[in-house]
Design a protein around this motif. Structure first.
Motif, mmCIF file in Angstrom:
data_model
loop_
_atom_site.group_PDB
_atom_site.id
_atom_site.type_symbol
_atom_site.label_atom_id
_atom_site.label_comp_id
_atom_site.label_asym_id
_atom_site.label_seq_id
_atom_site.Cartn_x
_atom_site.Cartn_y
_atom_site.Cartn_z
ATOM 1 N N VAL A 50 46.105 38.826 48.084
ATOM 2 C CA VAL A 50 45.018 38.647 47.125
ATOM 3 C C VAL A 50 44.276 39.969 46.975
ATOM 4 O O VAL A 50 43.816 40.544 47.952
ATOM 5 N N PRO A 51 44.168 40.458 45.727
ATOM 6 C CA PRO A 51 43.441 41.711 45.536
ATOM 7 C C PRO A 51 41.948 41.533 45.760
ATOM 8 O O PRO A 51 41.419 40.441 45.621
ATOM 9 N N ARG A 52 41.296 42.611 46.105
ATOM 10 C CA ARG A 52 39.843 42.578 46.212
ATOM 11 C C ARG A 52 39.283 42.586 44.794
ATOM 12 O O ARG A 52 39.750 43.315 43.945
ATOM 13 N N ALA A 53 38.286 41.757 44.567
ATOM 14 C CA ALA A 53 37.656 41.696 43.245
ATOM 15 C C ALA A 53 36.820 42.951 43.036
ATOM 16 O O ALA A 53 36.009 43.311 43.889
ATOM 17 N N GLU A 68 35.622 41.265 37.170
ATOM 18 C CA GLU A 68 36.633 40.751 38.089
ATOM 19 C C GLU A 68 35.869 40.287 39.327
ATOM 20 O O GLU A 68 35.300 41.109 40.046
ATOM 21 N N VAL A 69 35.819 38.953 39.535
ATOM 22 C CA VAL A 69 34.962 38.389 40.570
ATOM 23 C C VAL A 69 35.712 37.402 41.454
ATOM 24 O O VAL A 69 36.656 36.753 41.021
ATOM 25 N N SER A 70 35.253 37.300 42.685
ATOM 26 C CA SER A 70 35.741 36.299 43.632
ATOM 27 C C SER A 70 34.742 35.154 43.620
ATOM 28 O O SER A 70 33.555 35.361 43.885
ATOM 29 N N VAL A 71 35.225 33.942 43.276
ATOM 30 C CA VAL A 71 34.320 32.811 43.104
ATOM 31 C C VAL A 71 34.846 31.569 43.812
ATOM 32 O O VAL A 71 36.035 31.459 44.092
ATOM 33 N N GLY A 72 33.953 30.637 44.065
ATOM 34 C CA GLY A 72 34.300 29.354 44.648
ATOM 35 C C GLY A 72 33.797 28.235 43.756
ATOM 36 O O GLY A 72 33.188 28.478 42.702
ATOM 37 N N ALA A 144 41.888 35.351 33.579
ATOM 38 C CA ALA A 144 43.152 35.524 34.295
ATOM 39 C C ALA A 144 42.946 35.307 35.787
ATOM 40 O O ALA A 144 41.920 35.709 36.348
ATOM 41 N N VAL A 145 43.932 34.670 36.419
ATOM 42 C CA VAL A 145 43.906 34.447 37.869
ATOM 43 C C VAL A 145 44.611 35.615 38.546
ATOM 44 O O VAL A 145 45.757 35.920 38.233
ATOM 45 N N ASP A 146 43.910 36.246 39.494
ATOM 46 C CA ASP A 146 44.492 37.355 40.240
ATOM 47 C C ASP A 146 44.929 36.953 41.643
ATOM 48 O O ASP A 146 45.702 37.671 42.271
ATOM 49 N N VAL A 154 40.148 34.853 42.733
ATOM 50 C CA VAL A 154 39.741 36.064 42.053
ATOM 51 C C VAL A 154 40.109 35.901 40.585
ATOM 52 O O VAL A 154 41.276 35.671 40.250
ATOM 53 N N LEU A 155 39.094 35.974 39.726
ATOM 54 C CA LEU A 155 39.273 35.811 38.277
ATOM 55 C C LEU A 155 38.871 37.078 37.555
ATOM 56 O O LEU A 155 37.893 37.731 37.939
ATOM 57 N N THR A 156 39.608 37.389 36.492
ATOM 58 C CA THR A 156 39.234 38.486 35.609
ATOM 59 C C THR A 156 38.867 37.916 34.251
ATOM 60 O O THR A 156 39.654 37.186 33.654
ATOM 61 N N PHE A 157 37.655 38.210 33.809
ATOM 62 C CA PHE A 157 37.158 37.806 32.486
ATOM 63 C C PHE A 157 37.138 39.062 31.609
ATOM 64 O O PHE A 157 36.671 40.107 32.041
#
Length: 161
Positions: A50-53, A68-72, A144-146, A154-157
């Motif tokens: 998993v890449p770092r956001a 590009e953020v890591s979210v729950g 996008a799901v990373d 990790v999502l990229t908007f």
């Protein structure tokens, strides 16, 4: 002498009919159908891949419609009104799926989904479920799901081209 010949043949038949097995604790990898119906192995998700956001957990970076953020689960993504979507929220995250809901802003809505995904838009409310390496576009916003790890994704908007 004849007896030894029979014993050697019998041993050869017995050994030739035996299969060897290996024991271990590893479970088989899931398979997916590939081209021409062939199955390919899909590696299990691992936290090391998993890449770092880039923006970490700072969702306020999304207010520029590019982050590009890591979210729950329960995370609200503050996208600008100019994107055509509002009230974007991560509702669930599993080991390999994320569900996102939101509202279409304005009088029209458009979307597309690629990869392991499902998108539903009804009465101005959308629900998107994305798997690994999936992407969805809602009213010009690409999601996008990373990667997945430990109950987070990790999502990229970005603004779709």
């Amino acid at each position: 002498m004849r007896r030894w010949g029979i014993v050697i043949i019998a041993v050869g038949v017995l050994l030739g009919g035996c299969d060897s097995t290996e024991s271990g604790t590893a479970s088989p990898l899931p398979t997916t159908a590939g081209l021409n119906g062939q199955h390919t192995r899909t590696p299990a998700p691992s936290s090391s891949s998993v890449p770092r956001a880039a923006d970490g957990t700072n969702v306020s970076a999304c207010s520029a419609a590019r982050c590009e953020v890591s979210v729950g689960p329960g995370t609200v993504i503050p996208l600008p009104a100019s994107t055509g979507v509002k009230n974007v929220k991560v509702t669930t995250v599993t080991a390999d799926r994320v569900t996102i809901t939101g509202d279409d802003a304005g009088n029209s809505s458009s979307g597309s989904c690629t990869g392991q995904c499902d998108s539903n838009d009804s009465n101005g409310v959308f629900t998107i479920t994305l798997g690994p390496d999936s992407r969805d576009t809602e009213n010009g916003v690409s999601i996008a799901v990373d990667g997945f790890s430990n109950g987070r994704v990790v999502l990229t908007f970005s603004v779709a081209a």
